[in-house]
Design a protein around this motif. Structure first.
Motif, PDB file in Angstrom:
ATOM      1  N   ILE A 172       0.943  -1.161   0.277  1.00  0.00           N
ATOM      2  CA  ILE A 172      -0.193  -0.272  -0.015  1.00  0.00           C
ATOM      3  C   ILE A 172       0.996   1.397   0.008  1.00  0.00           C
ATOM      4  O   ILE A 172       0.464   2.569  -0.925  1.00  0.00           O
ATOM      5  CB  ILE A 172      -1.192   0.038   1.461  1.00  0.00           C
ATOM      6  CG1 ILE A 172      -1.828  -0.899   0.981  1.00  0.00           C
ATOM      7  CG2 ILE A 172      -1.757   1.528   1.471  1.00  0.00           C
ATOM      8  CD1 ILE A 172      -3.185  -1.059   2.578  1.00  0.00           C
ATOM      9  N   ARG A 177      -3.793   0.024  -4.117  1.00  0.00           N
ATOM     10  CA  ARG A 177      -5.105  -0.473  -4.052  1.00  0.00           C
ATOM     11  C   ARG A 177      -5.129  -1.394  -4.226  1.00  0.00           C
ATOM     12  O   ARG A 177      -6.467  -2.339  -2.954  1.00  0.00           O
ATOM     13  CB  ARG A 177      -5.816   0.954  -3.900  1.00  0.00           C
ATOM     14  CG  ARG A 177      -4.748   1.809  -3.281  1.00  0.00           C
ATOM     15  CD  ARG A 177      -5.926   3.271  -4.049  1.00  0.00           C
ATOM     16  NE  ARG A 177      -6.870   3.019  -3.426  1.00  0.00           N
ATOM     17  CZ  ARG A 177      -6.933   3.644  -1.987  1.00  0.00           C
ATOM     18  NH1 ARG A 177      -6.511   4.281  -1.159  1.00  0.00           N
ATOM     19  NH2 ARG A 177      -8.568   3.285  -1.607  1.00  0.00           N
ATOM     20  N   LEU A 202      -6.065  -3.302   4.863  1.00  0.00           N
ATOM     21  CA  LEU A 202      -6.832  -2.795   4.249  1.00  0.00           C
ATOM     22  C   LEU A 202      -7.933  -1.697   4.521  1.00  0.00           C
ATOM     23  O   LEU A 202      -7.786  -0.344   4.372  1.00  0.00           O
ATOM     24  CB  LEU A 202      -7.351  -3.993   2.924  1.00  0.00           C
ATOM     25  CG  LEU A 202      -7.419  -4.664   2.631  1.00  0.00           C
ATOM     26  CD1 LEU A 202      -7.935  -5.931   1.443  1.00  0.00           C
ATOM     27  CD2 LEU A 202      -6.758  -3.759   0.925  1.00  0.00           C
ATOM     28  N   ILE A 207      -9.211   1.021   2.369  1.00  0.00           N
ATOM     29  CA  ILE A 207      -9.832   0.364   1.021  1.00  0.00           C
ATOM     30  C   ILE A 207     -10.714  -0.798   1.186  1.00  0.00           C
ATOM     31  O   ILE A 207     -10.196  -2.184   2.479  1.00  0.00           O
ATOM     32  CB  ILE A 207      -8.391  -0.357   0.950  1.00  0.00           C
ATOM     33  CG1 ILE A 207      -7.281   0.518   0.626  1.00  0.00           C
ATOM     34  CG2 ILE A 207      -8.108  -1.241  -0.935  1.00  0.00           C
ATOM     35  CD1 ILE A 207      -5.884   0.561   0.401  1.00  0.00           C
ATOM     36  N   TYR A 209     -12.522  -4.362   1.193  1.00  0.00           N
ATOM     37  CA  TYR A 209     -12.060  -5.508   0.941  1.00  0.00           C
ATOM     38  C   TYR A 209     -13.061  -6.589  -0.221  1.00  0.00           C
ATOM     39  O   TYR A 209     -13.968  -5.599  -0.353  1.00  0.00           O
ATOM     40  CB  TYR A 209     -12.505  -6.452   1.662  1.00  0.00           C
ATOM     41  CG  TYR A 209     -12.212  -7.844   2.067  1.00  0.00           C
ATOM     42  CD1 TYR A 209     -10.738  -8.198   2.167  1.00  0.00           C
ATOM     43  CD2 TYR A 209     -13.512  -8.764   1.576  1.00  0.00           C
ATOM     44  CE1 TYR A 209     -11.447  -9.995   1.668  1.00  0.00           C
ATOM     45  CE2 TYR A 209     -13.749 -10.285   1.973  1.00  0.00           C
ATOM     46  CZ  TYR A 209     -12.174 -10.634   1.656  1.00  0.00           C
ATOM     47  OH  TYR A 209     -12.196 -12.180   0.757  1.00  0.00           O
TER      48      TYR A 209
END
Length: 340
Positions: A172, A177, A202, A207, A209
């Motif tokens: 990351i 991403r 995440l 971000i 899942y």
């Protein structure tokens, strides 16, 4: 046939001294040790292991139980265990349990009367199995790769979730991403912990899942290859792929190469273990080093010490180290293999 008395006579020492040298116990000067070994070699004397066992009520044997022999990885573990056991002048019994938890449980029970201590590297035993062993066994048992909510055994573990988190933060941090993931089996503590590291990192970075980016596999090269082929066939965009071990990452690398997807120019790839092949892949594999040599050494030394000393059960956790190689590249510098 030479006897211990012949060794004593040639070395000019007492039987007690020869016994201490052979058993590695007590204080003996190095010069005296060398005299005894030299006499044993000249006479071709070999200690009677059975007689020693009967006299001391010890087998001078350490059991080492693994869930499954797993190629070079298991070989490396057993090599380190053998070095430690040889140094202590003991023997090693190794058993492969073929990923069968009931067989693994029975194997440990059967080794109890054949070994002075047992090291168990388990991926399959349930917590209930481990609690039963605690209640039923008198032989010291050291666990590698397993813990219980209650500290019943001496344990040597790896910070699994932290390792996955470390790699995810690395990817990351490089701007990725859309990170695909190839997991191992998720019905055991290792798989669950590494998955938690993937999912929670995440979430920490806001971000989403996406289950479509996750494929379950088996820690084998072929499994990683097949899982990556499925990801490619699904045509779901990803710029990085995180495999839960290096073998699966290497399999995935082959699948990407066959699809003419360049690593790291179009997809970055990373694993966990830092196994023997990772540095020699093309490109070299970015991974998390698992200090299995130090972990095995600690577990075997604990087992040997527990033969003669009682200690309150203790936990020893080892942490991973990021090994950066050529398989990971900043996302902004990559050429996409898909159209976002």
């Amino acid at each position: 046939m030479s006897t211990i008395f012949d060794v004593c006579k040639l070395a000019g020492v007492s039987t007690a001294t020869v016994s201490r040298v052979m058993n590695g116990t007590g204080q003996v000067k190095e010069s005296t040790r060398q005299k005894v070994f030299s006499a044993m070699e000249q006479l071709g004397y070999r200690p009677n292991q059975l007689a020693q066992s009967l006299a001391s009520n010890k087998t001078h044997t350490i059991g080492f139980v693994v869930s499954q022999f797993d190629g070079a990885y298991t070989g490396f573990i057993l090599k380190q265990a053998s070095i430690c056991v040889d140094k202590a002048k003991k023997q090693l019994i190794v058993t492969d349990c073929h990923n069968d938890p009931e067989f693994e449980y029975e194997t440990v029970r059967q080794l109890e009367n054949r070994c002075d201590a047992i090291v168990l590297y388990s991926r399959t035993l349930s917590n209930e199995h481990l609690r039963k062993l605690y209640n039923q066994m008198n032989t010291p048992l050291v666990l590698i790769n397993r813990t219980l909510p209650e500290q019943l055994f001496h344990t040597v573990t790896f910070a699994q979730e932290e390792a996955a988190t470390m790699m995810m933060n690395h990817l990351i941090g490089y701007g990725h991403r859309n990170i695909a993931c190839i997991t191992g089996p998720l019905d055991n503590p290792t798989g669950k912990s590494r998955m938690a590291g993937y999912v929670n990192t995440l979430k920490k970075h806001a971000i989403p899942y996406r289950s479509c980016l996750v494929k379950n596999s088996d820690y084998q090269i072929e499994g990683g290859y097949n899982a990556c082929k499925q990801l490619i066939e699904d045509k779901i965009p990803f710029t990085a792929l995180f495999a839960f071990n290096d073998y699966m990452a290497l399999g995935a690398l082959k699948a990407l190469n066959e699809a003419d997807i360049k690593v790291p120019d179009q997809v970055s790839i990373a694993g966990i273990d830092n196994n023997l092949f990772s540095a020699y892949a093309s490109p070299g594999l970015t991974t998390i080093e698992l200090p299995i040599e130090a972990m095995t050494k600690k577990a075997v030394e604990l087992a040997i010490d527990l033969i003669t000393h009682e200690h309150k059960s203790s936990a020893h956790q080892f942490k991973g180290k990021l090994i950066q190689r050529e398989s990971v590249k900043p996302c902004r510098a990559m050429n996409n293999w898909f159209s976002l």
